[in-house]
Design a protein around this motif. Structure first.
Motif, PDB file in Angstrom:
ATOM      1  N   ILE A  12      -1.301  77.170  19.617  1.00  0.00           N
ATOM      2  CA  ILE A  12      -2.177  78.340  19.590  1.00  0.00           C
ATOM      3  C   ILE A  12      -1.392  79.565  20.004  1.00  0.00           C
ATOM      4  O   ILE A  12      -1.429  80.623  19.371  1.00  0.00           O
ATOM      5  CB  ILE A  12      -3.370  78.120  20.537  1.00  0.00           C
ATOM      6  CG1 ILE A  12      -4.319  77.103  19.928  1.00  0.00           C
ATOM      7  CG2 ILE A  12      -4.091  79.430  20.798  1.00  0.00           C
ATOM      8  CD1 ILE A  12      -5.358  76.637  20.883  1.00  0.00           C
ATOM      9  N   ASP A 107     -11.332  78.916  14.821  1.00  0.00           N
ATOM     10  CA  ASP A 107     -12.128  78.268  15.828  1.00  0.00           C
ATOM     11  C   ASP A 107     -11.440  78.707  17.086  1.00  0.00           C
ATOM     12  O   ASP A 107     -10.347  79.172  17.048  1.00  0.00           O
ATOM     13  CB  ASP A 107     -11.981  76.783  15.616  1.00  0.00           C
ATOM     14  CG  ASP A 107     -13.002  76.061  16.419  1.00  0.00           C
ATOM     15  OD1 ASP A 107     -13.277  74.946  16.082  1.00  0.00           O
ATOM     16  OD2 ASP A 107     -13.490  76.623  17.377  1.00  0.00           O
ATOM     17  N   ASP A 108     -12.053  78.507  18.162  1.00  0.00           N
ATOM     18  CA  ASP A 108     -11.384  79.163  19.246  1.00  0.00           C
ATOM     19  C   ASP A 108     -11.098  78.238  20.368  1.00  0.00           C
ATOM     20  O   ASP A 108     -11.601  77.171  20.491  1.00  0.00           O
ATOM     21  CB  ASP A 108     -12.282  80.189  19.818  1.00  0.00           C
ATOM     22  CG  ASP A 108     -12.956  79.584  20.968  1.00  0.00           C
ATOM     23  OD1 ASP A 108     -13.873  78.843  20.734  1.00  0.00           O
ATOM     24  OD2 ASP A 108     -12.550  79.779  22.074  1.00  0.00           O
ATOM     25  N   GLY A 109     -10.319  78.684  21.249  1.00  0.00           N
ATOM     26  CA  GLY A 109     -10.089  77.946  22.469  1.00  0.00           C
ATOM     27  C   GLY A 109     -10.311  78.829  23.661  1.00  0.00           C
ATOM     28  O   GLY A 109      -9.998  78.470  24.742  1.00  0.00           O
ATOM     29  N   THR A 110     -10.795  79.935  23.539  1.00  0.00           N
ATOM     30  CA  THR A 110     -10.924  80.878  24.641  1.00  0.00           C
ATOM     31  C   THR A 110      -9.737  80.752  25.583  1.00  0.00           C
ATOM     32  O   THR A 110      -8.661  80.367  25.176  1.00  0.00           O
ATOM     33  CB  THR A 110     -12.234  80.649  25.425  1.00  0.00           C
ATOM     34  OG1 THR A 110     -12.153  79.381  26.037  1.00  0.00           O
ATOM     35  CG2 THR A 110     -13.397  80.757  24.515  1.00  0.00           C
ATOM     36  N   ARG A 112      -9.444  78.727  27.850  1.00  0.00           N
ATOM     37  CA  ARG A 112      -9.245  77.320  28.102  1.00  0.00           C
ATOM     38  C   ARG A 112      -8.808  77.044  29.512  1.00  0.00           C
ATOM     39  O   ARG A 112      -9.095  77.774  30.419  1.00  0.00           O
ATOM     40  CB  ARG A 112      -8.220  76.765  27.120  1.00  0.00           C
ATOM     41  CG  ARG A 112      -8.709  76.823  25.696  1.00  0.00           C
ATOM     42  CD  ARG A 112      -7.564  76.626  24.780  1.00  0.00           C
ATOM     43  NE  ARG A 112      -6.863  75.412  25.143  1.00  0.00           N
ATOM     44  CZ  ARG A 112      -7.043  74.284  24.547  1.00  0.00           C
ATOM     45  NH1 ARG A 112      -7.914  74.186  23.601  1.00  0.00           N
ATOM     46  NH2 ARG A 112      -6.354  73.246  24.898  1.00  0.00           N
ATOM     47  N   VAL A 122      -8.588  83.630  22.213  1.00  0.00           N
ATOM     48  CA  VAL A 122      -8.783  83.239  20.835  1.00  0.00           C
ATOM     49  C   VAL A 122     -10.273  83.088  20.678  1.00  0.00           C
ATOM     50  O   VAL A 122     -10.985  83.033  21.646  1.00  0.00           O
ATOM     51  CB  VAL A 122      -8.104  81.911  20.546  1.00  0.00           C
ATOM     52  CG1 VAL A 122      -7.805  81.831  19.080  1.00  0.00           C
ATOM     53  CG2 VAL A 122      -6.862  81.813  21.366  1.00  0.00           C
TER      54      VAL A 122
ATOM     55  N   ARG B 141     -12.586  74.010  23.213  1.00  0.00           N
ATOM     56  CA  ARG B 141     -12.590  74.534  21.865  1.00  0.00           C
ATOM     57  C   ARG B 141     -11.176  74.914  21.530  1.00  0.00           C
ATOM     58  O   ARG B 141     -10.565  75.720  22.213  1.00  0.00           O
ATOM     59  CB  ARG B 141     -13.505  75.732  21.769  1.00  0.00           C
ATOM     60  CG  ARG B 141     -14.932  75.308  21.618  1.00  0.00           C
ATOM     61  CD  ARG B 141     -15.845  76.406  21.988  1.00  0.00           C
ATOM     62  NE  ARG B 141     -16.058  76.381  23.407  1.00  0.00           N
ATOM     63  CZ  ARG B 141     -16.229  77.465  24.121  1.00  0.00           C
ATOM     64  NH1 ARG B 141     -16.202  78.630  23.564  1.00  0.00           N
ATOM     65  NH2 ARG B 141     -16.430  77.386  25.406  1.00  0.00           N
ATOM     66  N   THR B 142     -10.696  74.371  20.557  1.00  0.00           N
ATOM     67  CA  THR B 142      -9.339  74.709  20.208  1.00  0.00           C
ATOM     68  C   THR B 142      -9.370  75.611  18.996  1.00  0.00           C
ATOM     69  O   THR B 142     -10.299  75.606  18.233  1.00  0.00           O
ATOM     70  CB  THR B 142      -8.542  73.451  19.879  1.00  0.00           C
ATOM     71  OG1 THR B 142      -9.350  72.656  19.046  1.00  0.00           O
ATOM     72  CG2 THR B 142      -8.207  72.714  21.125  1.00  0.00           C
ATOM     73  N   LYS B 143      -8.347  76.309  18.882  1.00  0.00           N
ATOM     74  CA  LYS B 143      -8.305  77.267  17.797  1.00  0.00           C
ATOM     75  C   LYS B 143      -7.813  76.576  16.544  1.00  0.00           C
ATOM     76  O   LYS B 143      -6.888  75.798  16.569  1.00  0.00           O
ATOM     77  CB  LYS B 143      -7.348  78.379  18.166  1.00  0.00           C
ATOM     78  CG  LYS B 143      -7.292  79.457  17.143  1.00  0.00           C
ATOM     79  CD  LYS B 143      -6.575  80.618  17.735  1.00  0.00           C
ATOM     80  CE  LYS B 143      -5.166  80.690  17.235  1.00  0.00           C
ATOM     81  NZ  LYS B 143      -4.438  81.817  17.731  1.00  0.00           N
ATOM     82  N   HIS B 144      -8.436  76.868  15.523  1.00  0.00           N
ATOM     83  CA  HIS B 144      -7.990  76.277  14.263  1.00  0.00           C
ATOM     84  C   HIS B 144      -7.936  77.363  13.228  1.00  0.00           C
ATOM     85  O   HIS B 144      -8.818  78.192  13.138  1.00  0.00           O
ATOM     86  CB  HIS B 144      -8.965  75.218  13.793  1.00  0.00           C
ATOM     87  CG  HIS B 144      -9.185  74.172  14.822  1.00  0.00           C
ATOM     88  ND1 HIS B 144      -8.277  73.204  15.067  1.00  0.00           N
ATOM     89  CD2 HIS B 144     -10.186  73.995  15.683  1.00  0.00           C
ATOM     90  CE1 HIS B 144      -8.732  72.447  16.038  1.00  0.00           C
ATOM     91  NE2 HIS B 144      -9.879  72.908  16.433  1.00  0.00           N
ATOM     92  N   PHE B 145      -6.957  77.285  12.486  1.00  0.00           N
ATOM     93  CA  PHE B 145      -6.873  78.220  11.383  1.00  0.00           C
ATOM     94  C   PHE B 145      -6.878  77.425  10.111  1.00  0.00           C
ATOM     95  O   PHE B 145      -6.055  76.553   9.920  1.00  0.00           O
ATOM     96  CB  PHE B 145      -5.580  79.025  11.453  1.00  0.00           C
ATOM     97  CG  PHE B 145      -5.462  79.752  12.735  1.00  0.00           C
ATOM     98  CD1 PHE B 145      -4.332  79.622  13.501  1.00  0.00           C
ATOM     99  CD2 PHE B 145      -6.478  80.548  13.171  1.00  0.00           C
ATOM    100  CE1 PHE B 145      -4.236  80.293  14.686  1.00  0.00           C
ATOM    101  CE2 PHE B 145      -6.375  81.207  14.359  1.00  0.00           C
ATOM    102  CZ  PHE B 145      -5.259  81.083  15.124  1.00  0.00           C
TER     103      PHE B 145
END
Lengths: 969, 148
Positions: A12, A107-110, A112, A122, B141-145
């Motif tokens: 990320i 999608d995010d992970g803030t 985290r 994110v 929540r993981t970031k996905h692109f």
């Protein structure tokens, strides 16, 4: 999980950096462009000079093409959000038969977890898709793959119309940056057909019920080579998902029909006939931008041109397929003078600019760039507050699970997982909205991202007290689906999610057997065996492998721990599951070897072993061969040849100095051990002498109360039986110097450890030697756990524990005046009398009373007792003693600590035993006692009903026609 | 967990909702009941206190609606659709349960295991680990692109 965190955090971070760079590049380019445009604009505004304008327009087009951006760059720079968004970008060029659809989802992970060091925010973007239905001229969706030009553009038109219409809302709403961009291509389109134009459209249908944590820049700037806006295969019209439009959102939809002149006509003329740009978001952009930034947008008139221009086309398209309400929406604006006026007031520049038209393409691109640059930084905040954005509601998210685009599916599932986290209401709603079968269906999806997210959502849904969620997963065959995926995937994260879900499911009784039926062998083969380090046929050259305490192993062992408590059949299945017991034992031995015994995996393994050890003497195949005829004799018959002092050393080793190991071994050998010709394996390992050492090591080393309790419970179970092996186990505990270890644990702070140890000692004292030793060395610790009258000891042990200790004391003093003397010396009488007289607990009173009666029965001790000031009345049952027990003719031990179960069916009835065994004045025979103790069971109802209380005959209820009225309903 | 008639009852209860199953002309719940104030409580194999005249679940059809809903043998039924079941005759209870106009029955039941859970007291040997639920960390929540 953590590895994954780090890995994904790193990725990320990397991608965020990359995005930042691109963004910066883009910003610079745009800034430059903006200056450029401003200059041109100034020139253009003064004396309109077409000859100059034209080249400038070109120049700008070129600039656009050079802009180093793609849709993702902006999309990823958004703030942390809780939503998932997808932006669909379509570039289209009516002249070129190619197309491109770009789906940008993030999608995010803030932020985290802190250790991941992801400082970049994110965000999650909500999936918002728009219907992308290429329609034929007849208004029907085109078949996949076929996109005749005419129908194609037609459909685009209509689609745009729809989007545009939907998104016009509150005039004061801020618009997103990308829409400004859209304008540029629209405007430039006519003149430069070869230039690219991009259409971003999301599902921003003008929802006003927005939450402000949502926002998106994802409709980023897209400069792409000219392409034909072909719809990829994944966009099957029939599967397209469109967020439902809410009528109440349409209140202020309106397209400002700014009065405009001829440019509209020009533009229309210049465009290919089949392409009708629709007013997609243009007004919206203009209004919001102008309003928000209060910048003079000279190009506004132009926008309105475009809008008007497109309107007819849009309407035309819409008549083919759009509901009528859209017409109202689109047309409503001009009918609403107030709205129009508001807009006009807000955009004083609009009117002024009409008189100074520039070349369409130039203005378009210029305007878009201008806004782009201007909005870049403030846009994030303002967009977040854009009231037209909203989170998709639950039915929408669930519907997205069926979206044809995989990332939409996975994002929807991920969002569901997020929503469900610690929110029982949402979980219930998902269930009631039939979301669970869809998620289960996604487990078989070939794409890892999809089944991973679905699994994550299921894990959260399956967690919690609401068993209906678990049942719902089971009812749509979720358990076999999870097991299938476990077999299929090598992705560690997915495996963690699967096993975590199974663990959750396994906590609900009715699902336990289902899990066993579908998944026992798979979980054993796929997880338990490989992670335990056990090898079926160990390579002699290599060192035995250690167990790996992975999350997957922890989850799986937790699941098996739960299912192992589902009664005799479950135990049988687990015992006979190939490699399971072997692997568990190996893992535990590895834990002892590494002195790593406090973790949850070890706890789970010991608990499984404890449960599987329950009733081994009755349940394992061939157990009858080992039934010890001597077991029916009074206890103490085991190893009577040994001398007392030989064993005394087991407690503290006071007398052990002079003894040789050989003596011990000799004693050891004098036991009649079942002889084996080959190494034990499978369930046989449960009761082999080796396990005693293992459990004792755990009892010595572990700091985990649950592990201690389970290890003591295992010894308790193993020492309970009436067969050869339990005789041997009882002796082995002594030989391995286990008694002092157990006694030491009587001082534990943990109630349940004390209780398990006390009961284990009770079973161990079936062995006469053990009884003598325990009487000599354990009495003080037992007594110290007793409350002094009404005053509870510091530990404040539960009633069950106190009763268990009293029962153990009773067992020890029974048939042993020596031990009774030890009891007196331990100052126990005072406590016992106090309990007998004043305890609030009838069970404690009863148990204490039994001990006192037994003590008083030793006439040789009465002298001592009398000297201490006691008299017979102290040893009588208290007046308040529960009459019920005696009424039933069963004044024995309080058997609430001795639960019940499975005695009758096994033929170990207390009554039978009592009849045979008259030497026990209290009717609890030893044999009975040993059977009952380990019987203490979980909350399992089917055991519970096996209670052999005299007045209750479950056999009647179950096997014979019940006498009481019993009605099926 | 003893129930003295006339005395307030304190019990840990669980709600169970059973959707009746259409079987021929009948709507069935898939369990049988025993007990009632007109029955001999001493015959009740399930009550801890042999004087309890409550209604108990005596049998459960495997796979039937009651089992699916989580009802278990030995459960004591406290209420049926809000009607008290602790002081009713056997037949009254049966009628409340078999009301043909209702296809959903909401039970309030209690069972010893519930009490035990509350008391945090656990059995000795095979022990159900109620805490087996896995605290999910699903939130990550993981970031996905996705670029398609």
């Amino acid at each position: 999980m953590e590895e994954y965190d780090i890995r994904s955090a790193a990725s990320i971070l990397a991608s965020v950096k990359e995005q930042e760079e691109r963004f910066e590049q883009l910003t610079r380019a745009l800034e430059e462009e903006r200056r450029n445009v401003t200059l041109q604009l100034e020139r253009a505004i003064l004396p309109p000079n077409p000859s100059i304008n034209q080249p400038l327009a070109w120049q700008q087009v070129v600039m656009q093409e050079q802009s180093p951006s793609n849709a993702t760059s902006l999309a990823m720079m958004q703030e942390p959000q809780e939503v998932v968004e997808e932006t669909v970008t379509i570039e289209e060029d009516p002249g070129t038969p190619t197309s491109h659809v770009s789906v940008v989802t993030s999608d995010d992970g803030t932020t985290r977890r802190t250790e991941t060091k992801v400082t970049k925010m994110v965000k999650t973007v909500t999936t918002r898709t728009v219907r992308q239905v290429p329609l034929g001229p007849d208004g029907l969706p085109l078949p996949e793959g076929s996109s005749p030009l005419s129908s194609y553009t037609d459909s685009i038109d209509r689609r745009y119309m729809k989007n545009g219409g939907e998104r016009f809302i509150t005039p004061q709403a801020t618009s997103t940056l990308t829409r400004a961009y859209n304008n540029s291509y629209t405007d430039s389109y006519g003149e430069t057909p070869e230039s690219q134009y991009i259409r971003h459209y999301g599902l921003h249908d003008g929802y006003t019920d927005l939450t402000d944590n949502y926002g998106s820049l994802s409709r980023g700037i897209n400069f792409r080579p000219p392409r034909y806006p072909y719809i990829p295969n994944s966009y099957r019209p029939e599967n397209s998902y469109t967020l439902p439009i809410r009528k109440d959102d349409y209140g202020h939809v309106a397209q400002p029909q700014v009065p405009m002149g001829s440019s509209t006509v020009d533009l229309n003329r210049s465009q290919p006939e089949r392409f009708q740009p629709e007013p997609y978001g243009l007004e919206d952009d203009r209004r919001s931008l102008g309003h928000e930034e209060e910048e003079p947008y000279e190009l506004e008139p132009d926008y309105s041109t475009a809008n008007r221009r497109t309107l007819p086309g849009a309407n035309r398209g819409r008549t083919l397929r759009e509901p009528l309400r859209d017409v109202h929406r689109v047309r409503g604006y001009p009918d609403d003078p107030i709205e129009a006026e508001l807009i006009d007031e807000r955009h004083p520049y609009i009117h002024g600019m009409y008189s100074a038209p520039l070349a369409q393409p130039e203005r378009g691109s210029m305007a878009s760039l201008d806004r782009m640059a201007g909005r870049r930084s403030p846009s994030i905040d303002s967009i977040r507050k854009d009231p037209r954005w909203r989170d998709p509601d639950l039915p929408e998210v669930i519907a997205m699970l069926g979206h044809p685009i995989d990332p939409v599916k996975s994002n929807a599932a991920a969002y569901l997982q997020h929503l469900c986290y610690e929110n029982d209401k949402i979980k219930k709603d998902v269930r009631q909205l039939k979301g669970i079968p869809v998620l289960v269906g996604l487990l078989d999806h070939p794409k890892a991202e999809v089944h991973r997210k679905a699994c994550g959502a299921l894990r959260n849904i399956s967690y919690g007290k609401d068993n209906e969620n678990k049942v719902a997963i089971k009812n749509c065959d979720g358990i076999p689906a999870l097991i299938r995926l476990l077999r299929k995937t090598n992705d560690m994260e997915v495996r963690e999610l699967i096993t975590g879900t199974l663990w959750n499911l396994s906590s609900y009784e009715p699902l336990k057997m289902v899990i066993i039926n579908h998944g026992l062998q798979t979980m054993t083969n796929e997880v338990i065996i490989p992670h335990s380090g056990w090898e079926h046929e160990p390579n002699e050259d290599s060192k035995p492998r250690d167990a790996e305490w992975t999350t997957v192993f922890k989850n799986t062992s937790g699941c098996l721990r739960n299912v192992s408590s589902d009664g005799a059949e479950a135990r049988r299945r687990l015992r006979e599951c190939e490699g399971l017991v072997d692997a568990l034992l190996h893992a535990l031995q590895s834990a002892v070897g590494k002195k790593d015994m406090d973790n949850k995996s070890v706890e789970n393994c010991v608990c499984i072993m404890r449960n599987l050890s329950y009733h081994v003497h009755k349940e394992v195949p061939g157990a009858e061969r080992f039934q010890d005829p001597s077991a029916l004799q009074p206890p103490g018959s085991v190893g009577p040849q040994r001398k007392k002092k030989d064993d005394a050393g087991c407690f503290g080793g006071k007398k052990a100095k002079g003894r040789k190991n050989g003596e011990n071994d000799k004693n050891y050998d004098t036991l009649d051990l079942p002889k084996r010709t080959e190494p034990s394996k499978g369930f046989e390992l449960l009761y082999q002498p080796e396990v005693v050492r293992l459990y004792l090591s755990l009892l010595t080393e572990s700091q985990n109360y649950n592990t201690l309790e389970a290890a003591a419970g295992a010894l308790q179970n193993l020492s309970a039986g009436q067969w050869t092996w339990s005789n041997y186990i009882r002796a082995t505990v002594r030989k391995e110097k286990g008694l002092p270890i157990l006694v030491e644990l009587l001082r534990s702070d943990s109630d349940k450890v004390v209780r398990a140890v006390a009961i284990a000692l009770r079973n161990l004292s079936i062995d006469r030697r053990n009884k003598d030793l325990i009487g000599s060395y354990a009495m003080r610790d037992l007594v110290s756990n007793l409350p002094s009258g009404q005053q509870r000891p510091a530990k404040n042990l539960e009633e069950d524990t106190v009763v268990a200790i009293l029962n153990t004391i009773h067992e020890i003093v029974t048939d042993s005046s020596e031990n009774a003397r030890s009891l007196i010396q331990a100052q126990a009488i005072e406590k016992l009398v106090a309990i007998n007289r004043t305890s609030q607990s009838a069970r404690e009173t009863k148990a204490a009373s039994h001990v006192l009666q037994t003590v008083w029965s030793y006439k040789e001790l009465r002298n001592t007792l009398t000297k201490d000031g006691w008299n017979k009345s102290h040893f009588q049952p208290a007046v308040t003693a529960t009459p019920k027990a005696t009424k039933n003719g069963k004044p024995g031990y309080d058997d609430t600590t001795l639960p019940l179960m499975e005695k009758n069916q096994d033929g170990y009835s207390t009554i039978d035993q009592r009849d045979k065994d008259c030497k026990y004045k209290t009717d609890d025979s030893l044999a009975d006692l040993t059977e009952r103790e380990p019987l203490k069971n979980d909350t399992n109802r089917k055991h519970y009903i096996r209670s052999n209380r005299p007045a209750v005959s479950l056999v009647d209820a179950c096997d014979v026609k019940p006498q009481p009225v019993d009605s099926w309903v | 967990m003893s129930f003295v008639p006339g005395q307030p009852v304190t019990a840990v209860v669980q709600r169970i909702e059973i959707q009746k199953l259409c079987q021929g002309e009948n709507l069935i719940l898939g369990f049988s009941i025993g007990g009632g104030i007109d029955q001999d409580p001493g015959q009740n194999p399930f009550s801890e206190d042999k004087s309890d005249k409550g209604i108990y679940v005596t049998r459960i059809t495997p796979g039937g609606p009651a089992e699916v809903a989580g009802l278990r043998m030995g459960d004591k039924i406290m209420q049926v659709n809000g009607w008290d079941m602790t002081m009713v005759t056997h037949d009254q209870a049966r009628k409340k349960l078999t009301n043909k106009r209702e296809d959903v029955v909401r039970l309030l039941i209690t069972r010893r295991s519930l009490e035990e859970v509350v008391k945090q007291s656990k059995g000795k040997s095979p022990q159900t680990v109620i805490e087996g639920h896995r605290a999910t960390q699903g939130q990550q929540r993981t970031k996905h692109f996705h670029n398609c």
